[in-house]
Design an enzyme around this catalytic site. Structure first.
Site, PDB file in Angstrom:
ATOM      1  N   GLY A 240      20.152  -0.764  29.942  1.00 13.77           N
ATOM      2  CA  GLY A 240      20.422  -2.008  30.654  1.00 13.77           C
ATOM      3  C   GLY A 240      21.326  -1.936  31.862  1.00 13.77           C
ATOM      4  O   GLY A 240      21.519  -2.949  32.553  1.00 13.77           O
ATOM      5  N   ARG A 319       7.473  -6.400  40.307  1.00 16.60           N
ATOM      6  CA  ARG A 319       8.851  -6.876  40.128  1.00 16.60           C
ATOM      7  C   ARG A 319       9.214  -8.074  41.017  1.00 16.60           C
ATOM      8  O   ARG A 319       9.831  -9.020  40.514  1.00 16.60           O
ATOM      9  CB  ARG A 319       9.850  -5.739  40.306  1.00 16.60           C
ATOM     10  CG  ARG A 319       9.686  -4.622  39.257  1.00 16.60           C
ATOM     11  CD  ARG A 319      10.859  -3.653  39.244  1.00 16.60           C
ATOM     12  NE  ARG A 319      12.065  -4.315  38.801  1.00 16.60           N
ATOM     13  CZ  ARG A 319      13.032  -4.736  39.575  1.00 16.60           C
ATOM     14  NH1 ARG A 319      12.982  -4.539  40.876  1.00 16.60           N
ATOM     15  NH2 ARG A 319      14.056  -5.366  39.069  1.00 16.60           N
ATOM     16  N   CYS A 350      -5.042 -11.731  45.616  1.00 15.15           N
ATOM     17  CA  CYS A 350      -5.368 -13.138  45.794  1.00 15.15           C
ATOM     18  C   CYS A 350      -4.447 -14.026  44.948  1.00 15.15           C
ATOM     19  O   CYS A 350      -4.879 -14.676  44.002  1.00 15.15           O
ATOM     20  CB  CYS A 350      -6.833 -13.357  45.407  1.00 15.15           C
ATOM     21  SG  CYS A 350      -7.394 -14.991  45.823  1.00 15.15           S
ATOM     22  N   GLU A 351      -3.172 -13.992  45.274  1.00 15.56           N
ATOM     23  CA  GLU A 351      -2.141 -14.797  44.598  1.00 15.56           C
ATOM     24  C   GLU A 351      -1.096 -15.154  45.644  1.00 15.56           C
ATOM     25  O   GLU A 351      -0.612 -14.270  46.364  1.00 15.56           O
ATOM     26  CB  GLU A 351      -1.422 -13.961  43.515  1.00 15.56           C
ATOM     27  CG  GLU A 351      -2.258 -13.525  42.351  1.00 15.56           C
ATOM     28  CD  GLU A 351      -2.560 -14.634  41.361  1.00 15.56           C
ATOM     29  OE1 GLU A 351      -1.804 -15.631  41.323  1.00 15.56           O
ATOM     30  OE2 GLU A 351      -3.558 -14.519  40.641  1.00 15.56           O
ATOM     31  N   TYR A 379       9.959   0.520  36.389  1.00 19.51           N
ATOM     32  CA  TYR A 379       9.124  -0.681  36.243  1.00 19.51           C
ATOM     33  C   TYR A 379       8.284  -0.933  37.498  1.00 19.51           C
ATOM     34  O   TYR A 379       8.011  -2.071  37.858  1.00 19.51           O
ATOM     35  CB  TYR A 379       9.988  -1.904  35.867  1.00 19.51           C
ATOM     36  CG  TYR A 379      10.908  -1.570  34.723  1.00 19.51           C
ATOM     37  CD1 TYR A 379      10.384  -1.364  33.456  1.00 19.51           C
ATOM     38  CD2 TYR A 379      12.278  -1.401  34.913  1.00 19.51           C
ATOM     39  CE1 TYR A 379      11.210  -0.994  32.400  1.00 19.51           C
ATOM     40  CE2 TYR A 379      13.109  -1.037  33.857  1.00 19.51           C
ATOM     41  CZ  TYR A 379      12.565  -0.839  32.609  1.00 19.51           C
ATOM     42  OH  TYR A 379      13.381  -0.472  31.570  1.00 19.51           O
TER      43      TYR A 379
HETATM   44  C1  LIG Z   1      13.754  -1.492  28.284  1.00 18.17           C
HETATM   45  C2  LIG Z   1      14.613  -0.907  27.252  1.00 18.17           C
HETATM   46  C3  LIG Z   1      15.620  -0.013  27.609  1.00 18.17           C
HETATM   47  C4  LIG Z   1      15.940   0.373  29.033  1.00 18.17           C
HETATM   48  O1  LIG Z   1      16.438  -0.650  29.804  1.00 18.17           O
HETATM   49  P1  LIG Z   1      16.943  -0.333  31.290  1.00 18.17           P
HETATM   50  O2  LIG Z   1      17.387  -1.630  31.788  1.00 18.17           O
HETATM   51  O3  LIG Z   1      15.781   0.208  32.038  1.00 18.17           O
HETATM   52  O4  LIG Z   1      18.052   0.653  31.183  1.00 18.17           O
HETATM   53  C5  LIG Z   1      16.350   0.553  26.589  1.00 18.17           C
HETATM   54  N1  LIG Z   1      16.128   0.251  25.277  1.00 18.17           N
HETATM   55  C6  LIG Z   1      15.163  -0.617  24.912  1.00 18.17           C
HETATM   56  C7  LIG Z   1      14.958  -0.903  23.481  1.00 18.17           C
HETATM   57  C8  LIG Z   1      14.392  -1.231  25.882  1.00 18.17           C
HETATM   58  O5  LIG Z   1      13.451  -2.098  25.510  1.00 18.17           O
END
Ligand SMILES: *Cc1c(COP(=O)(O)O)cnc(C)c1O
Length: 426
Positions: A240, A319, A350-351, A379
């Protein structure tokens, strides 16, 4: 030669990546084209690992599961967080050791559970029902599977709602007030052995305080689990960590993240007399800034806005449409010219929402120019589609000035390969 970042520079007016001219890349491989800098991936991994020398780093495969990327990370000692049978398959054939893979997922099929049992990877369990199903299946196989529970710690990260995953109302995990009961159940069940605990609170998090809140809550649960005489081998705090998509953005470093997590984790483990392994699952941080998307300009049009129509759209980079994400754009063949115009960069899909970048100051753009969309390594390709009947593009990997094709462009045959025409329509 001037530099935009460690791996991006400008030479003879052209944007370079890993020292390679992007205009030549576009010419040789065609556009759209994903370009990944291997050294940047390795360096990001080492920076992250360097901040957590005692932890295991399980790369979140969903960010980008190209086999070359997984292989590079395997060689750096990464494990993998996989969220599907396909990601597990890719991680295994890329050489990620099974004992460093955690199989996640909030709605796994029985065949996915079976695959996890056969591959001897650990499973993060998302519901009691899944626990019972896994127990039954592993009994049939005569194996015992090591499991964690995915806990929903109910913390609220300040991020886009579509990527906040640890709110009480999120679909992921077992509520932190209910999870103790799940460990109690698991302890008595055959075929499963609870050895870990897992959470993941969201993505593109740009402040470390939610991580601190999460580790506090997780260690509260760890304390209660330890009282059940369950010996926890690992505490997995997920991924995250955000990255600065905009230059002026301040994001915490892995070291800052370590500062928010480690004191609590270490002290509370010590007080409990336990020494579980810390696991972290960064995805975006490892690959996000490693890649660019090269896209060719088809048309320019002045109406209510100043539009530039390019050959990559939300089919290749969803994204902006999905998360209102910002990606920096550079005109690759005019990289050092004054940014005197204002444009909306739009894809061919086409959006109305197929807008890669809005109201951007850029040099005068003409058909035939090549644009580079930056920081698309996470992503990006992994969320691509064939929507609108568009073939997915090629990917190349740059290393020491060398260029390797790591995914060929799809053709029309690929696009219809799995379709079947009923005989009565022939
Ligand atoms: C998506 C995800 C991550 C990675 O998240 P990032 O924001 O890319 O670091 C880690 N663990 C789980 C379970 C996830 O679903």
């Amino acid at each position: 030669m001037s530099r935009i970042s460690d791996h991006l520079g400008i030479q003879n007016r052209h944007l370079t990546i890993g020292g390679v001219d992007t205009v030549l890349l576009a010419h040789e491989y065609g556009t759209p084209l994903y370009v990944i800098d291997e050294d940047r991936v390795r360096r990001n991994f080492r920076t992250f690992k360097g901040a957590f020398p005692d932890a295991d780093i399980y790369y979140a495969a969903k960010a980008n599961w190209n086999l070359a990327i997984l292989r590079i990370l395997a060689s750096e000692g990464a494990g993998a967080d996989v969220f599907s049978d396909g990601e597990l398959y890719a991680a295994l054939i890329a050489g990620i050791p099974p004992d460093r893979i955690l199989f996640n997922g909030n709605s796994k099929t029985l065949s996915e559970l079976k695959m996890a049992i056969d591959a001897e990877v650990r499973v993060s369990i998302d519901s009691l029902q899944e626990l019972y199903a896994l127990s039954n299946l592993s009994l049939e196989s005569g194996k015992t599977v090591e499991i964690a529970f995915r806990v929903n710690p109910d913390v609220s990260p300040d991020t886009h709602p579509k990527i906040a995953t640890g709110l009480a109302t999120s679909k992921f995990g077992i509520g932190y007030t209910d999870v103790l009961e799940a460990y109690n159940e698991a302890k008595e069940l055959p075929g499963v052995r609870p050895v870990g605990i897992h959470c993941h609170i969201g993505s593109q998090i740009t402040d470390v305080s939610p991580f601190n809140e999460a580790v506090e809550k997780m260690m509260d649960i760890v304390e209660q689990i330890t009282r059940l005489s369950i010996d926890l081998k690992f505490v997995d705090l997920g991924g995250g960590l955000g990255i600065p998509y905009q230059k002026e953005m301040e994001t915490p470093s892995p070291r800052d993240l370590a500062g928010a997590i480690l004191p609590t984790f270490n002290e509370r483990s010590k007080n409990l007399g336990i020494s579980p392994k810390l696991i972290l699952e960064p995805g975006r941080y490892i690959v996000g800034d490693s890649s660019i998307l090269l896209t060719g300009v088809n048309t320019t049009k002045r109406s209510a806005k100043n539009f530039v129509g390019v050959d990559a759209g939300l089919n290749l980079l969803i994204r902006p449409a999905m998360y209102d994400a910002y990606h920096e754009v550079v005109v690759a063949n005019k990289a050092d010219l004054d940014r005197a115009e204002t444009y909306d960069i739009v894809g061919p899909i086409c959006e109305s929402g197929d807008i890669i970048a809005k109201d951007r100051k850029l040099p005068l753009i003409e058909p035939g120019d090549t644009l580079a969309v930056l920081d698309v390594g996470a992503y990006g390709f992994s969320m691509s589609s064939q929507y609108n009947g568009r073939c997915r593009c090629a990917e190349v990997l740059i290393c020491d000035g060398r260029v390797d094709l790591i995914r060929r462009r799809e053709d029309y045959g690929d696009m219809i390969a799995k379709q079947a025409m009923p005989a009565r329509l022939l």
